[in-house]
Design an enzyme around this catalytic site. Structure first.
Site, PDB file in Angstrom:
ATOM      1  N   LYS A 124      22.252  38.447 -36.918  1.00  0.00           N
ATOM      2  CA  LYS A 124      21.928  37.039 -36.896  1.00  0.00           C
ATOM      3  C   LYS A 124      23.198  36.301 -36.584  1.00  0.00           C
ATOM      4  O   LYS A 124      23.292  35.341 -35.891  1.00  0.00           O
ATOM      5  CB  LYS A 124      21.557  36.619 -38.434  1.00  0.00           C
ATOM      6  CG  LYS A 124      20.340  36.919 -38.886  1.00  0.00           C
ATOM      7  CD  LYS A 124      19.996  36.444 -40.199  1.00  0.00           C
ATOM      8  CE  LYS A 124      20.821  36.975 -41.397  1.00  0.00           C
ATOM      9  NZ  LYS A 124      20.093  38.471 -41.630  1.00  0.00           N
ATOM     10  N   THR A 125      24.392  36.820 -37.197  1.00  0.00           N
ATOM     11  CA  THR A 125      25.763  35.946 -36.718  1.00  0.00           C
ATOM     12  C   THR A 125      26.063  35.984 -35.430  1.00  0.00           C
ATOM     13  O   THR A 125      26.427  35.085 -34.861  1.00  0.00           O
ATOM     14  CB  THR A 125      26.602  36.618 -37.643  1.00  0.00           C
ATOM     15  OG1 THR A 125      26.662  36.203 -38.798  1.00  0.00           O
ATOM     16  CG2 THR A 125      28.215  35.946 -37.380  1.00  0.00           C
ATOM     17  N   GLU A 168      22.033  30.315 -38.729  1.00  0.00           N
ATOM     18  CA  GLU A 168      21.258  31.386 -39.207  1.00  0.00           C
ATOM     19  C   GLU A 168      20.435  30.997 -40.002  1.00  0.00           C
ATOM     20  O   GLU A 168      20.415  30.199 -40.879  1.00  0.00           O
ATOM     21  CB  GLU A 168      22.649  32.370 -39.807  1.00  0.00           C
ATOM     22  CG  GLU A 168      23.447  32.982 -38.956  1.00  0.00           C
ATOM     23  CD  GLU A 168      24.389  33.830 -39.286  1.00  0.00           C
ATOM     24  OE1 GLU A 168      24.065  34.602 -40.492  1.00  0.00           O
ATOM     25  OE2 GLU A 168      25.673  33.699 -39.052  1.00  0.00           O
TER      26      GLU A 168
END
Length: 466
Positions: A124-125, A168
């Site tokens: 995600k990051t 996110e």
């Protein structure tokens, strides 16, 4: 209490954050400050985040106390804050509206026409950071809220002036079910956060609910290589766009993938069989090719040109704690990575194996007792690409030690599978062991979501002072 319009109420002017120094909380506080709210907050200690907010006009309290609740119109807390917190108790007594971090993030997203929420068990990051970099390169002026620090925005939050909001979307405790996405990116769906989710079906059901939040004219960008992801996008009414490296049905894919000595990939980008561009990444590993495809598909759908996509990906050098180079001393490279799930460990070690190196030293700090116990067999088979493995104590995070799982057990299981693993508790002892045994050309990889980064820094400090 009607939460949907809470931020827009003329009665909401003063917002207090319990745990304001947290990565996400500090970013949300900064966004509200930019929008004219009076912000206050407390945390157990001063930090760069709290000092930055104070310089921007926030009132910061060090330590939690009922006296910190002066006259807020709204109180925001994180899941780490319990009901017995004195500020929570005082807020309840005074009937002040109290919402959690995810609720506030959703309300901020709701104010933007094009909310882009990047979800998945892993990646995600990095993918959110890639997408943010591309959107900046394309001149879309987005607001972005990221789980890690990104150098090109000077931290984890950027405040823009357009209708694009990039964030996110974490599945833990169903947090992302409080969001308002126009576009949802699904990178992968696996078992994790076993202290909350009952099983894989519970996770899939939660992701399916998240996708259902996307309007009919919105978009889901889904990984076609992930069976769990594909199973939950069936029969969804919104626009579905797929990407992948293995599934021939993927709308977006990469071909002719090559890696340089740093492990960074170059590849051709295809959309529905048509070559659109050639891309070179500045971050290593096969998993980042997949992450890049997700970012490409999402940004292209938002109207970004392929020229800005290619340029943005070239400029993206990674976010902090994602295969982050911490130092090079005596020919030994030290890298830190956030990996704390078996799939992430494998992906990070695959990335390391693609770089030029002699031997790979992996120093792993397991994260939470529940995760370590639930995945101990998967963890034990995740370190095959490492030549030497050092396991240190479990980082408890939000948990208490149940007494039924220990890092030495993981080290033993890795040895049973043929891995060269040892258990060392103390970080300084690990640093001294590495100092004695690591050789020029070796790569030291500290890995975990806790404070294991300090171990690599200790090693670098020892070598620097010789």
């Amino acid at each position: 209490m009607n939460l949907s319009n809470l931020l827009d109420s003329e009665n909401t002017k003063n917002v207090h954050f319990i745990g304001i120094g947290g990565s996400s909380m500090s970013g949300l506080a900064e966004i509200l400050l930019s929008q004219g709210y009076n912000v206050s907050g407390s945390d157990i200690k001063s930090s760069k985040a709290t000092q930055k907010l104070e310089s921007k006009g926030a009132q910061i309290f060090i330590g939690h106390s009922a006296d910190n609740i002066t006259s807020p119109d709204l109180v925001v807390y994180t899941v780490a804050v319990k009901e017995e917190n004195p500020e929570m108790q005082r807020s309840r007594e005074l009937n002040i509206p109290v919402i959690d971090r995810a609720e506030l993030l959703g309300l901020i997203m709701k104010r933007h026409s094009f909310g882009i929420a990047v979800s998945g068990t892993h990646g995600k990051t990095t993918t959110t950071s890639m997408l943010t970099t591309i959107m900046l390169e394309a001149g879309t002026d987005p607001t972005a809220h990221i789980g890690g620090e990104l150098d090109c925005i000077g931290g984890n939050t950027r405040i823009g002036n357009s209708e694009f909001f990039i964030t996110e979307a974490c599945e833990y405790y169903g947090s992302f079910l409080k969001f308002y996405p126009f576009m949802a990116v699904i990178l992968n769906v696996e078992v994790d956060h076993v202290d909350y989710f009952r099983d894989l079906q519970h996770i899939k059901d939660t992701f399916s609910q998240f996708i259902s939040l996307v309007p009919e004219n919105g978009y889901v960008i889904a990984c076609a290589d992930d069976d769990n992801t594909m199973s939950i996008i069936k029969d969804k009414r919104c626009n579905i766009i797929t990407f992948g490296l293995k599934n021939p049905q993927s709308m977006w894919t990469a071909k002719n993938i090559e890696y340089n000595e740093l492990g960074c990939a170059s590849f051709d980008v295809y959309k529905e069989g048509e070559k659109l561009a050639s891309v070179s990444l500045s971050v290593p590993g096969p998993h980042n090719v997949s992450n890049a495809l997700a970012a490409i598909a999402a940004s292209y759908t938002c109207g970004c040109s392929m020229e800005s996509i290619v340029s943005g990906l070239m400029k993206f050098g990674g976010s902090h704690k994602r295969f982050e180079l911490k130092g090079l001393v005596d020919g030994i490279k030290v890298i830190d990575d956030y990996a704390h799930h078996p799939s992430e460990v494998k992906a990070t070690l695959n990335a390391a194996a693609n770089t030029k190196h002699n031997k790979i030293w992996c120093v792993f700090q397991p994260h939470t007792y529940t995760r370590t116990k639930a995945f101990i067999d998967q963890f034990s088979s995740s370190f095959e690409k490492a030549d030497n493995i050092i396991i240190t104590d479990i980082y408890a995070a939000r948990e208490k030690d149940p007494g039924d799982i220990h890092s030495s057990t993981l080290a033993e299981k890795i040895r049973q599978r043929g891995g060269n693993a040892i258990y060392i508790s103390d970080f300084q002892d690990i640093a001294l062991y590495l100092d004695k045994n690591a050789q020029p050309g070796d790569l030291i990889l500290t890995m975990g979501a806790g404070d294991i980064v300090r171990c690599g820094e200790m090693f670098l400090n020892i070598r620097a002072n010789k």
